[in-house]
Design a protein around this motif. Sequence first.
Motif, PDB file in Angstrom:
ATOM      1  N   ILE A 104      12.764 -29.691 -20.662  1.00  0.00           N
ATOM      2  CA  ILE A 104      12.284 -29.014 -19.464  1.00  0.00           C
ATOM      3  C   ILE A 104      13.505 -28.563 -18.679  1.00  0.00           C
ATOM      4  N   THR A 105      13.572 -27.261 -18.402  1.00  0.00           N
ATOM      5  CA  THR A 105      14.698 -26.707 -17.651  1.00  0.00           C
ATOM      6  C   THR A 105      14.173 -25.815 -16.538  1.00  0.00           C
ATOM      7  N   ARG A 106      15.036 -25.515 -15.591  1.00  0.00           N
ATOM      8  CA  ARG A 106      14.675 -24.617 -14.497  1.00  0.00           C
ATOM      9  C   ARG A 106      15.634 -23.426 -14.549  1.00  0.00           C
ATOM     10  N   GLN A 107      15.076 -22.225 -14.496  1.00  0.00           N
ATOM     11  CA  GLN A 107      15.861 -20.994 -14.427  1.00  0.00           C
ATOM     12  C   GLN A 107      15.377 -20.228 -13.219  1.00  0.00           C
ATOM     13  N   ASP A 108      16.250 -20.079 -12.256  1.00  0.00           N
ATOM     14  CA  ASP A 108      15.901 -19.451 -10.989  1.00  0.00           C
ATOM     15  C   ASP A 108      14.696 -20.189 -10.393  1.00  0.00           C
ATOM     16  N   ARG A 109      13.579 -19.498 -10.238  1.00  0.00           N
ATOM     17  CA  ARG A 109      12.376 -20.117  -9.661  1.00  0.00           C
ATOM     18  C   ARG A 109      11.344 -20.468 -10.725  1.00  0.00           C
ATOM     19  N   ASN A 110      11.757 -20.484 -11.984  1.00  0.00           N
ATOM     20  CA  ASN A 110      10.837 -20.763 -13.094  1.00  0.00           C
ATOM     21  C   ASN A 110      11.175 -22.085 -13.760  1.00  0.00           C
ATOM     22  N   ILE A 111      10.152 -22.758 -14.257  1.00  0.00           N
ATOM     23  CA  ILE A 111      10.332 -23.972 -15.038  1.00  0.00           C
ATOM     24  C   ILE A 111      10.009 -23.629 -16.488  1.00  0.00           C
ATOM     25  N   ILE A 112      10.937 -23.939 -17.377  1.00  0.00           N
ATOM     26  CA  ILE A 112      10.786 -23.644 -18.802  1.00  0.00           C
ATOM     27  C   ILE A 112      10.539 -24.965 -19.533  1.00  0.00           C
ATOM     28  N   ILE A 113       9.439 -25.015 -20.298  1.00  0.00           N
ATOM     29  CA  ILE A 113       9.105 -26.203 -21.078  1.00  0.00           C
ATOM     30  C   ILE A 113       9.131 -25.814 -22.550  1.00  0.00           C
ATOM     31  N   GLU A 114       9.945 -26.517 -23.317  1.00  0.00           N
ATOM     32  CA  GLU A 114      10.024 -26.279 -24.756  1.00  0.00           C
ATOM     33  C   GLU A 114       9.541 -27.537 -25.467  1.00  0.00           C
ATOM     34  N   ALA A 115       8.583 -27.363 -26.382  1.00  0.00           N
ATOM     35  CA  ALA A 115       8.030 -28.497 -27.123  1.00  0.00           C
ATOM     36  C   ALA A 115       7.903 -28.115 -28.593  1.00  0.00           C
ATOM     37  N   SER A 116       7.821 -29.136 -29.431  1.00  0.00           N
ATOM     38  CA  SER A 116       7.689 -28.873 -30.867  1.00  0.00           C
ATOM     39  C   SER A 116       6.309 -28.292 -31.160  1.00  0.00           C
ATOM     40  N   ASP A 117       6.166 -27.664 -32.307  1.00  0.00           N
ATOM     41  CA  ASP A 117       4.887 -27.043 -32.664  1.00  0.00           C
ATOM     42  C   ASP A 117       3.844 -28.061 -33.121  1.00  0.00           C
ATOM     43  N   SER A 118       4.194 -29.332 -33.146  1.00  0.00           N
ATOM     44  CA  SER A 118       3.216 -30.349 -33.553  1.00  0.00           C
ATOM     45  C   SER A 118       2.306 -30.770 -32.402  1.00  0.00           C
ATOM     46  N   ILE A 119       2.579 -30.283 -31.219  1.00  0.00           N
ATOM     47  CA  ILE A 119       1.779 -30.646 -30.056  1.00  0.00           C
ATOM     48  C   ILE A 119       0.427 -29.920 -30.096  1.00  0.00           C
ATOM     49  N   ASN A 120      -0.600 -30.580 -29.611  1.00  0.00           N
ATOM     50  CA  ASN A 120      -1.957 -30.029 -29.600  1.00  0.00           C
ATOM     51  C   ASN A 120      -2.038 -28.897 -28.578  1.00  0.00           C
TER      52      ASN A 120
END
Length: 67
Positions: A3-19
């Motif tokens: 989970i990262t923040r870029q400017d006023r946005n929150i970016i969530i990166e997860a594996s493709d195994s998540i439902n």
Amino acid sequence: MVITRQDRNIIIEASDSINMGAVQKVIDYINILEIVAKNQGTEEQASELAESVNKNWWAENKSRLLP
């Protein structure tokens, strides 16, 4: 998960195994939080709106529910 923040946005990166259904529910919840944070109405206005919606719903659906 990252989970990262870029400017006023929150970016969530997860594996493709998540439902994806669960992910959509979380996104829907976050959208609701965002809408609520922007809300500037009073509780009285919310009550009036709810009452109006209920009256309209009943007027449209009464014949379906009562003989």
